[in-house]
Scaffold this motif. Structure first.
Motif, PDB file in Angstrom:
ATOM      1  N   GLY A 218      26.373  15.237  -3.570  1.00 32.38           N
ATOM      2  CA  GLY A 218      25.935  13.852  -3.466  1.00 32.38           C
ATOM      3  C   GLY A 218      26.734  12.870  -4.292  1.00 32.38           C
ATOM      4  O   GLY A 218      26.390  11.685  -4.348  1.00 32.38           O
ATOM      5  N   GLY A 219      27.825  13.341  -4.952  1.00 26.71           N
ATOM      6  CA  GLY A 219      28.673  12.451  -5.730  1.00 26.71           C
ATOM      7  C   GLY A 219      29.750  11.808  -4.880  1.00 26.71           C
ATOM      8  O   GLY A 219      29.848  12.054  -3.668  1.00 26.71           O
ATOM      9  N   ARG A 220      30.567  10.974  -5.497  1.00 15.35           N
ATOM     10  CA  ARG A 220      31.658  10.283  -4.807  1.00 15.35           C
ATOM     11  C   ARG A 220      32.970  10.570  -5.507  1.00 15.35           C
ATOM     12  O   ARG A 220      33.022  10.775  -6.722  1.00 15.35           O
ATOM     13  CB  ARG A 220      31.423   8.764  -4.806  1.00 15.35           C
ATOM     14  N   VAL A 221      34.048  10.575  -4.732  1.00 16.67           N
ATOM     15  CA  VAL A 221      35.398  10.714  -5.272  1.00 16.67           C
ATOM     16  C   VAL A 221      36.119   9.390  -5.064  1.00 16.67           C
ATOM     17  O   VAL A 221      36.279   8.935  -3.934  1.00 16.67           O
ATOM     18  CB  VAL A 221      36.167  11.859  -4.588  1.00 16.67           C
ATOM     19  N   PHE A 222      36.539   8.746  -6.161  1.00 12.87           N
ATOM     20  CA  PHE A 222      37.276   7.495  -6.073  1.00 12.87           C
ATOM     21  C   PHE A 222      38.780   7.731  -5.965  1.00 12.87           C
ATOM     22  O   PHE A 222      39.483   6.968  -5.310  1.00 12.87           O
ATOM     23  CB  PHE A 222      37.009   6.622  -7.304  1.00 12.87           C
ATOM     24  N   MET A 223      39.259   8.761  -6.634  1.00 15.83           N
ATOM     25  CA  MET A 223      40.697   9.020  -6.672  1.00 15.83           C
ATOM     26  C   MET A 223      40.938  10.515  -6.809  1.00 15.83           C
ATOM     27  O   MET A 223      40.247  11.191  -7.557  1.00 15.83           O
ATOM     28  CB  MET A 223      41.340   8.291  -7.857  1.00 15.83           C
ATOM     29  N   PRO A 225      42.805  14.375  -4.944  1.00 16.01           N
ATOM     30  CA  PRO A 225      43.530  14.966  -6.070  1.00 16.01           C
ATOM     31  C   PRO A 225      44.874  14.270  -6.276  1.00 16.01           C
ATOM     32  O   PRO A 225      45.572  13.985  -5.319  1.00 16.01           O
ATOM     33  CB  PRO A 225      43.726  16.429  -5.632  1.00 16.01           C
ATOM     34  N   GLN A 226      45.197  13.994  -7.524  1.00 14.64           N
ATOM     35  CA  GLN A 226      46.447  13.308  -7.861  1.00 14.64           C
ATOM     36  C   GLN A 226      47.146  14.056  -8.981  1.00 14.64           C
ATOM     37  O   GLN A 226      46.547  14.315 -10.026  1.00 14.64           O
ATOM     38  CB  GLN A 226      46.171  11.870  -8.291  1.00 14.64           C
ATOM     39  N   GLU A 227      48.405  14.365  -8.751  1.00 14.03           N
ATOM     40  CA  GLU A 227      49.183  15.040  -9.791  1.00 14.03           C
ATOM     41  C   GLU A 227      49.643  14.016 -10.814  1.00 14.03           C
ATOM     42  O   GLU A 227      50.042  12.899 -10.466  1.00 14.03           O
ATOM     43  CB  GLU A 227      50.378  15.775  -9.195  1.00 14.03           C
ATOM     44  N   VAL A 228      49.584  14.385 -12.083  1.00 11.04           N
ATOM     45  CA  VAL A 228      50.003  13.502 -13.167  1.00 11.04           C
ATOM     46  C   VAL A 228      51.158  14.163 -13.913  1.00 11.04           C
ATOM     47  O   VAL A 228      51.400  15.365 -13.766  1.00 11.04           O
ATOM     48  CB  VAL A 228      48.823  13.219 -14.129  1.00 11.04           C
ATOM     49  N   PRO A 229      51.914  13.382 -14.706  1.00  6.26           N
ATOM     50  CA  PRO A 229      53.027  13.973 -15.454  1.00  6.26           C
ATOM     51  C   PRO A 229      52.578  15.180 -16.266  1.00  6.26           C
ATOM     52  O   PRO A 229      51.549  15.145 -16.945  1.00  6.26           O
ATOM     53  CB  PRO A 229      53.474  12.818 -16.356  1.00  6.26           C
ATOM     54  N   GLY A 230      53.359  16.253 -16.168  1.00  5.93           N
ATOM     55  CA  GLY A 230      53.010  17.494 -16.833  1.00  5.93           C
ATOM     56  C   GLY A 230      52.511  18.550 -15.864  1.00  5.93           C
ATOM     57  O   GLY A 230      52.379  19.719 -16.209  1.00  5.93           O
ATOM     58  N   GLY A 231      52.197  18.106 -14.618  1.00  6.40           N
ATOM     59  CA  GLY A 231      51.830  19.064 -13.589  1.00  6.40           C
ATOM     60  C   GLY A 231      50.357  19.241 -13.342  1.00  6.40           C
ATOM     61  O   GLY A 231      49.959  19.926 -12.407  1.00  6.40           O
ATOM     62  N   ALA A 232      49.503  18.630 -14.173  1.00  7.86           N
ATOM     63  CA  ALA A 232      48.063  18.752 -13.953  1.00  7.86           C
ATOM     64  C   ALA A 232      47.635  17.884 -12.774  1.00  7.86           C
ATOM     65  O   ALA A 232      48.342  16.967 -12.351  1.00  7.86           O
ATOM     66  CB  ALA A 232      47.301  18.365 -15.206  1.00  7.86           C
ATOM     67  N   VAL A 233      46.455  18.188 -12.253  1.00  5.00           N
ATOM     68  CA  VAL A 233      45.876  17.426 -11.151  1.00  5.00           C
ATOM     69  C   VAL A 233      44.558  16.819 -11.633  1.00  5.00           C
ATOM     70  O   VAL A 233      43.795  17.478 -12.348  1.00  5.00           O
ATOM     71  CB  VAL A 233      45.626  18.331  -9.926  1.00  5.00           C
ATOM     72  N   ILE A 234      44.289  15.569 -11.251  1.00  6.83           N
ATOM     73  CA  ILE A 234      43.077  14.895 -11.696  1.00  6.83           C
ATOM     74  C   ILE A 234      42.289  14.345 -10.515  1.00  6.83           C
ATOM     75  O   ILE A 234      42.816  14.190  -9.407  1.00  6.83           O
ATOM     76  CB  ILE A 234      43.367  13.745 -12.679  1.00  6.83           C
ATOM     77  N   MET A 235      41.024  14.074 -10.760  1.00  4.33           N
ATOM     78  CA  MET A 235      40.202  13.278  -9.858  1.00  4.33           C
ATOM     79  C   MET A 235      39.276  12.424 -10.704  1.00  4.33           C
ATOM     80  O   MET A 235      38.892  12.799 -11.812  1.00  4.33           O
ATOM     81  CB  MET A 235      39.394  14.143  -8.903  1.00  4.33           C
ATOM     82  N   VAL A 236      38.926  11.251 -10.177  1.00  6.29           N
ATOM     83  CA  VAL A 236      37.954  10.378 -10.823  1.00  6.29           C
ATOM     84  C   VAL A 236      36.839  10.131  -9.819  1.00  6.29           C
ATOM     85  O   VAL A 236      37.097   9.841  -8.643  1.00  6.29           O
ATOM     86  CB  VAL A 236      38.577   9.043 -11.256  1.00  6.29           C
ATOM     87  N   GLY A 237      35.603  10.282 -10.264  1.00  7.42           N
ATOM     88  CA  GLY A 237      34.487  10.135  -9.340  1.00  7.42           C
ATOM     89  C   GLY A 237      33.242   9.613 -10.012  1.00  7.42           C
ATOM     90  O   GLY A 237      33.260   9.134 -11.159  1.00  7.42           O
ATOM     91  N   GLN A 238      32.142   9.722  -9.277  1.00  2.00           N
ATOM     92  CA  GLN A 238      30.853   9.200  -9.729  1.00  2.00           C
ATOM     93  C   GLN A 238      29.772  10.203  -9.352  1.00  2.00           C
ATOM     94  O   GLN A 238      29.770  10.716  -8.225  1.00  2.00           O
ATOM     95  CB  GLN A 238      30.587   7.854  -9.063  1.00  2.00           C
ATOM     96  N   ILE A 244      30.264   7.439 -14.114  1.00  2.00           N
ATOM     97  CA  ILE A 244      31.666   7.728 -13.833  1.00  2.00           C
ATOM     98  C   ILE A 244      32.116   8.910 -14.682  1.00  2.00           C
ATOM     99  O   ILE A 244      31.826   8.981 -15.889  1.00  2.00           O
ATOM    100  CB  ILE A 244      32.553   6.500 -14.138  1.00  2.00           C
ATOM    101  N   PHE A 245      32.854   9.834 -14.078  1.00  2.00           N
ATOM    102  CA  PHE A 245      33.421  10.972 -14.808  1.00  2.00           C
ATOM    103  C   PHE A 245      34.716  11.358 -14.117  1.00  2.00           C
ATOM    104  O   PHE A 245      35.068  10.834 -13.053  1.00  2.00           O
ATOM    105  CB  PHE A 245      32.439  12.154 -14.819  1.00  2.00           C
TER     106      PHE A 245
END
Length: 251
Positions: A218-223, A225-238, A244-245
């Motif tokens: 039931g949550g939301r994903v705002f952004m 999967p996105q790769e960031v410098p260093g090779g990790a992947v992030i997401m931002v959601g609600q 927000i987390f």
């Protein structure tokens, strides 16, 4: 009290309109188990990842996450924040078996907590463990002033900056020789409460898999999967209640 390194992230806390629902959501997404803290007259849930307690869940509105950093003297640290233009929102108060805590706001209005622990502050922040705090991102009206404030109060140091184009720069800071977070200007229309705020990132084994659990819960994903410098992947959601987390994990 055991010697404490000032400025170490040590605890994550969610205020929410539905603690039971929030505990179920994060349990599904991150594998946390949750138990009542056993504090008479106070609804406080302790969330654990494996054997480590990582977060607290408590009634509150609007739903939002904050995190705590360690200090050696909670009262003195709170007064220093006020002197620097911030505010005391709650405390300082003693938590039996834990230490002295206070909830504060920085000069731009972002909320955070401080803890003077009685003993070991625990392992809520561990960048090598899934389900633990991993990164701390500040959306603020004045990144330069915020960097100076947190540097003075907690010893955080500017690490490097990344050009974000029209959004300005993403300014990374470190503590104890490790990068632990970043600060950026809060742009109009960004998801969030409309005032400066911190976003905690929790580690996970697979961001893509966790994103599916976020939406299924039931949550939301705002952004992402996105790769960031260093090779990790992030997401931002609600989460389903509105807090927000973010999540970070390996590719």
């Amino acid at each position: 009290m055991a010697k404490t390194r000032k400025g170490t992230p040590c605890w994550y806390e969610l205020a929410t309109t539905d603690p039971t629902g929030a505990a179920a959501f994060y349990g599904h997404v991150l594998g946390w188990t949750t138990a009542d803290a056993g504090m008479p007259g106070f609804d406080y849930r302790l969330a654990s990842s494996g054997d480590d307690m990582v977060a607290g869940i408590t009634p509150g509105s609007p739903p939002a996450w904050i995190f705590y950093v360690t200090v050696t003297d909670c009262g003195k640290a709170a007064k220093a924040v006020v002197k620097a233009g911030g505010a005391i929102l709650n405390g300082p108060m003693e938590v039996p078996g834990t230490g002295t805590v206070a909830i504060l706001a920085d000069p731009q209005g972002a909320r955070f907590g401080i803890l003077a622990p009685l003993d070991d502050a625990g392992r809520a922040f561990d960048q090598k463990q899934a389900g633990h705090g991993n990164w701390h991102e500040l959306m603020t009206s004045d990144p330069a002033a915020a960097m100076a404030f947190y540097g003075k109060e907690f010893g955080w140091k500017p690490s490097r900056s990344m050009d974000m184009g029209a959004m300005g720069s993403y300014d990374i800071f470190n503590h104890a020789k490790a990068d632990i977070g970043g600060m950026m200007r809060q742009a109009p229309g960004m998801p969030g409460p409309g005032h400066p705020f911190w976003v905690p990132y929790f580690g996970c084994d697979s961001v893509e898999a966790a994103m599916a659990r976020v939406t299924a819960g039931g949550g939301r994903v705002f952004m992402g999967p996105q790769e960031v410098p260093g090779g990790a992947v992030i997401m931002v959601g609600q989460d389903p209640l509105g807090a927000i987390f973010a999540l970070v994990g390996p590719r």
